[in-house]
Scaffold this motif. Sequence first.
Motif, PDB file in Angstrom:
ATOM      1  N   ALA A 221       0.876  -1.186   0.000  1.00 59.75           N
ATOM      2  CA  ALA A 221       0.000   0.000   0.000  1.00 59.75           C
ATOM      3  C   ALA A 221       0.904   1.225   0.000  1.00 59.75           C
ATOM      4  N   GLU A 222       0.328   2.364  -0.268  1.00 63.10           N
ATOM      5  CA  GLU A 222       1.142   3.582  -0.265  1.00 63.10           C
ATOM      6  C   GLU A 222       1.722   3.845   1.113  1.00 63.10           C
ATOM      7  N   PHE A 223       2.953   4.264   1.167  1.00 60.65           N
ATOM      8  CA  PHE A 223       3.611   4.616   2.429  1.00 60.65           C
ATOM      9  C   PHE A 223       2.883   5.823   3.032  1.00 60.65           C
ATOM     10  N   GLY A 224       2.515   5.717   4.320  1.00 58.97           N
ATOM     11  CA  GLY A 224       1.748   6.794   4.949  1.00 58.97           C
ATOM     12  C   GLY A 224       2.514   7.518   6.037  1.00 58.97           C
ATOM     13  N   GLY A 225       3.836   7.460   6.019  1.00 57.39           N
ATOM     14  CA  GLY A 225       4.640   8.038   7.099  1.00 57.39           C
ATOM     15  C   GLY A 225       4.671   9.557   7.084  1.00 57.39           C
ATOM     16  N   TYR A 226       5.041  10.102   8.235  1.00 53.71           N
ATOM     17  CA  TYR A 226       5.032  11.555   8.479  1.00 53.71           C
ATOM     18  C   TYR A 226       5.793  12.338   7.420  1.00 53.71           C
ATOM     19  N   GLN A 227       6.982  11.875   7.049  1.00 52.51           N
ATOM     20  CA  GLN A 227       7.834  12.694   6.170  1.00 52.51           C
ATOM     21  C   GLN A 227       7.308  12.758   4.732  1.00 52.51           C
ATOM     22  N   ASN A 228       6.434  11.811   4.365  1.00 55.66           N
ATOM     23  CA  ASN A 228       5.824  11.891   3.039  1.00 55.66           C
ATOM     24  C   ASN A 228       4.456  12.565   3.072  1.00 55.66           C
ATOM     25  N   VAL A 229       3.677  12.284   4.139  1.00 53.88           N
ATOM     26  CA  VAL A 229       2.263  12.663   4.138  1.00 53.88           C
ATOM     27  C   VAL A 229       2.037  14.007   4.820  1.00 53.88           C
ATOM     28  N   THR A 230       2.838  14.332   5.819  1.00 47.72           N
ATOM     29  CA  THR A 230       2.641  15.575   6.593  1.00 47.72           C
ATOM     30  C   THR A 230       3.723  16.595   6.246  1.00 47.72           C
ATOM     31  N   SER A 231       4.972  16.187   6.357  1.00 53.38           N
ATOM     32  CA  SER A 231       6.072  17.082   6.005  1.00 53.38           C
ATOM     33  C   SER A 231       6.343  16.946   4.515  1.00 53.38           C
ATOM     34  N   TYR A 232       7.171  17.791   3.998  1.00 53.25           N
ATOM     35  CA  TYR A 232       7.570  17.752   2.582  1.00 53.25           C
ATOM     36  C   TYR A 232       6.362  17.705   1.648  1.00 53.25           C
ATOM     37  N   ARG A 233       5.436  18.644   1.885  1.00 51.36           N
ATOM     38  CA  ARG A 233       4.270  18.827   1.027  1.00 51.36           C
ATOM     39  C   ARG A 233       4.208  20.286   0.620  1.00 51.36           C
ATOM     40  N   LEU A 234       3.737  20.525  -0.583  1.00 51.87           N
ATOM     41  CA  LEU A 234       3.495  21.889  -1.052  1.00 51.87           C
ATOM     42  C   LEU A 234       2.048  22.230  -0.758  1.00 51.87           C
ATOM     43  N   LYS A 235       1.847  23.151   0.205  1.00 53.69           N
ATOM     44  CA  LYS A 235       0.478  23.527   0.546  1.00 53.69           C
ATOM     45  C   LYS A 235       0.415  24.971   0.992  1.00 53.69           C
ATOM     46  N   GLN A 236      -0.749  25.553   0.841  1.00 51.52           N
ATOM     47  CA  GLN A 236      -0.979  26.941   1.245  1.00 51.52           C
ATOM     48  C   GLN A 236      -1.558  27.004   2.649  1.00 51.52           C
ATOM     49  N   ASP A 237      -2.405  26.035   2.996  1.00 52.07           N
ATOM     50  CA  ASP A 237      -3.056  26.011   4.307  1.00 52.07           C
ATOM     51  C   ASP A 237      -2.622  24.768   5.068  1.00 52.07           C
TER      52      ASP A 237
END
Lengths: 366, 366
Positions: A221-237
């Motif tokens: 399944a897709e990796f759901g860890g912090y560094q992929n899902v929460t950190s290192y994301r391009l977001k405005q909010d």
Amino acid sequence: MGTVDPWVSAPARIADPDEGISVDELRLAARNHGMPLEALRYDVTPPGLHYLLTHYDIPALDPGAWRLTVSGAVARPLSLGLEDLRVRPRVTQRVTLECAGNGRARLQPRPVSQPWLDEAVGTAEWTGTPLAGVLAEAGVAATAVDVAFAGADRGFERGVEQDYRRGLSLGEAMRDDILLVDEMDGRPLPPQHGAPVRLIVPGWYGMAHVKWLVEVTVLEAEFGGYQNVTSYRLKQDADEPGEPVTRIMPKALVQPPGVPDFQSRVRVVDSGVVELTGRAWSGWAPVDTVEISVDDGVSWRPAELEPPADPYAWRLWRYVWDAAPGRYELRARARDTSGNEQPVGQAWNRQGMANNHAQRVTVVVR
Amino acid sequence: MGTVDPWVSAPARIADPDEGISVDELRLAARNHGMPLEALRYDVTPPGLHYLLTHYDIPALDPGAWRLTVSGAVARPLSLGLEDLRVRPRVTQRVTLECAGNGRARLQPRPVSQPWLDEAVGTAEWTGTPLAGVLAEAGVAATAVDVAFAGADRGFERGVEQDYRRGLSLGEAMRDDILLVDEMDGRPLPPQHGAPVRLIVPGWYGMAHVKWLVEVTVLEAEFGGYQNVTSYRLKQDADEPGEPVTRIMPKALVQPPGVPDFQSRVRVVDSGVVELTGRAWSGWAPVDTVEISVDDGVSWRPAELEPPADPYAWRLWRYVWDAAPGRYELRARARDTSGNEQPVGQAWNRQGMANNHAQRVTVVVR
């Protein structure tokens, strides 16, 4: 996972408009470091000048006792020692690495984290064995989707206790240029760059190149860890999922000419013909254009590019400037063959990731 | 010397009481760097983790073309190449270096300069030839007073254009442990540590260890250069001459226990018996006492000291702490055999020099 007081590990925040750099940010700047920009003169960054970002502490691993496990959705789980890796086919690649947070402290408003200006970059020659061969030996299941990589470094981040872990898609992980490396510039990895073994993912920002690697896990399944899902994301909010940070956006840097002031770092240059040089890179495709402005981006002229070295290493550029007395803001911008063009102004996101707006070098010609 | 606009090279200043770290200070913090404090675990700091301060730019010197001139009040002026130095008697010394500005950014109010917190320190094994032998060969005049050392690095500082130059008294310069070194940790000096040759003055703060050394000049009067007379002085007011900064004041540092939070660097430790360790050093005399406080300096207990290595290298200390759940401020202080004792609170001076007030490590025991 443990719980911890918010004053130990607080949520991410954006600095107030007039807020100076905080002691929290300075603590990170004092222990991590960029590449002094005069080191743009070197094709390969000398040891100790390559940029460095450590999320938690640099761990102390005994190379003799170190093991890398390969497990999960594989036919034959592996446990490899350093010598097991070193007898495998060896490859050396020259690769430019850049921190995904480079340029963060120049954003307005400023996301509070490691406060990079322009210097979180470096180029090294990495030697190791292709990951694909190790995965093939383990026998990846037909149902596999992602591969997760765990480092031996542990800490808290925005309230979450964790080992440093990143995931890659199986397709990316099976590229033949993804390496498990144990040497940097012909010598064993130094502790701060991941000793004894780290991952190298050419073309990607630094977060993908997991240091102090101890576990490779094939996932169905897709990796759901912090560094992929929460950190290192391009977001405005803060609440939106955002887009993942992946490959390095094109960027050119100017090697600052002349001599600096100790404190302001403003450059003083003697008038006359000045050869400006610098480097340019992109993780998406080869850089084919670098343009220089000496008037803060009002007008641009092309630089000459030296022939490329390795596909994922920066390219040297040169530009002859007939410098008359006055004050100048030098800027450079790069474009790659996939059509990505470096912007002059900022493209803000709330974690300050993947910024490639153009550097500004203030010069006084006398 | 050139003249330059004050906005290029401004006078020194003190930060306003609530002023955050400025971009000027951050630029210095991003290019210079401290030793991550977990590296206190190493007897000899691994290459790349040793602290680094460069006043101007790291120069690019060709080791094959490099010459060191020895001139001034000498009978036989010398011009030595790298091989000339390397065939002379060779000595290796383990020496702890600390930046004179270490701790500056913890001062209140804060002098604006390189904003060190606690980490501007490192220990290396330096190999080279004694300066005294070279001076003896040149034949120092009986009228000589000081010896001046010039580096190849050039820039502006507080309005003054200069090559980096420092002076030492002749008596200090003739000590048998002052070295002209071309190796650090058994390898040629890296560019950022002064390649091809630097001065090592064991016991003194970093400003004395002139990097990229190109000139040694024997003087018949006191050296009056900027870095001795204006910078690196202990003073309360801008207008007073102040006292020179010389040897390293005693200091102990704690290797932070447990695991950190990425942003706050607060440490989380599991309750139970915790062995605290760290290092202590002094440039005046051997350290003979280290004391530890886990209650922010209210009470102190002695640490155990390991036997000393070289006279100018830090000493390892150990302290067993039975840690119960709660929040703690760990501190350490050192005393040397000449009676210098590290203060717990700050001794302010307007350049933020030679600060050795005790480090504070915030720990949560769970």
